[in-house]
Design a protein around this motif. Sequence first.
Motif, PDB file in Angstrom:
ATOM      1  N   SER B  97      36.135  53.431  37.286  1.00 42.77           N
ATOM      2  CA  SER B  97      34.753  53.688  36.924  1.00 42.77           C
ATOM      3  C   SER B  97      33.847  53.418  38.107  1.00 42.77           C
ATOM      4  O   SER B  97      34.069  52.512  38.891  1.00 42.77           O
ATOM      5  N   ARG B  98      32.783  54.214  38.222  1.00 37.71           N
ATOM      6  CA  ARG B  98      31.824  53.993  39.280  1.00 37.71           C
ATOM      7  C   ARG B  98      30.779  52.958  38.894  1.00 37.71           C
ATOM      8  O   ARG B  98      29.907  52.633  39.687  1.00 37.71           O
ATOM      9  N   ALA B  99      30.870  52.469  37.671  1.00 40.99           N
ATOM     10  CA  ALA B  99      29.893  51.478  37.240  1.00 40.99           C
ATOM     11  C   ALA B  99      30.125  50.171  37.975  1.00 40.99           C
ATOM     12  O   ALA B  99      31.216  49.891  38.461  1.00 40.99           O
ATOM     13  N   ARG B 100      29.114  49.336  38.042  1.00 44.60           N
ATOM     14  CA  ARG B 100      29.260  48.029  38.675  1.00 44.60           C
ATOM     15  C   ARG B 100      30.221  47.181  37.857  1.00 44.60           C
ATOM     16  O   ARG B 100      30.358  47.338  36.669  1.00 44.60           O
TER      17      ARG B 100
END
Lengths: 113, 116
Positions: B97-100
């Motif tokens: 995922s590119r989320a933090r």
Amino acid sequence: AQSVTQLGSHVSVSEGALVLLRCNYSSSVPPYLFWYVQYPNQGLQLLLKYTSAATLVKGINGFEAEFKKSETSFHLTKPSAHMSDAAEYFCAVSLYNFNKFYFGSGTKLNVKP
Amino acid sequence: DAGVTQSPTHLIKTRGQQVTLRCSPKSGHDTVSWYQQALGQGPQFIFQYYEEEERQRGNFPDRFSGHQFPNYSSELNVNALLLGDSALYLCASSLRSRARGANVLTFGAGSRLTVL
């Protein structure tokens, strides 16, 4: 280079006593830090993780860990040990998202009745 | 919701043989990593697969190879087995995922390989 050092390959505590498992890391960048637990003949189960939010992280089964940047430490604690806590505990560091994890050599926790 | 499943759970091989270990990731996960855990040691990273390609590799010889299939399942192959290859091989899955936030690994119970 990244590395994880767990002090004490074996720790023994009495039931009801404080559990303290030590973990120090070396990292060239701010890390993500994890504690995993492994019961006999099982895989690793995530206890808790530090991802640059609160420095005191609470996990499952009453465990918590505090990230101390100045000491490069991420020690695992539990106020009162239970017999079911007997297992092997691994500290791990990951540098970036999607990245490989570096594990320490593990600490086996023995809980005496 | 099934977690990470690995097969076989135990196997015995002799030196020089080849072995294939299999892994089905947790539902919803798209990335598979393989780790070797020798007796008394922590897991050591072998490699990671995403979108059917090897994305990262640890310090393991070319005798160790892998594959990821369109359904995200994965295989680990080890050729020309050595005594030192005896270990617990762990598969871990995650969601890229590119989320933090950290890329948390979910582990299977492992395949224990004994080389005689």
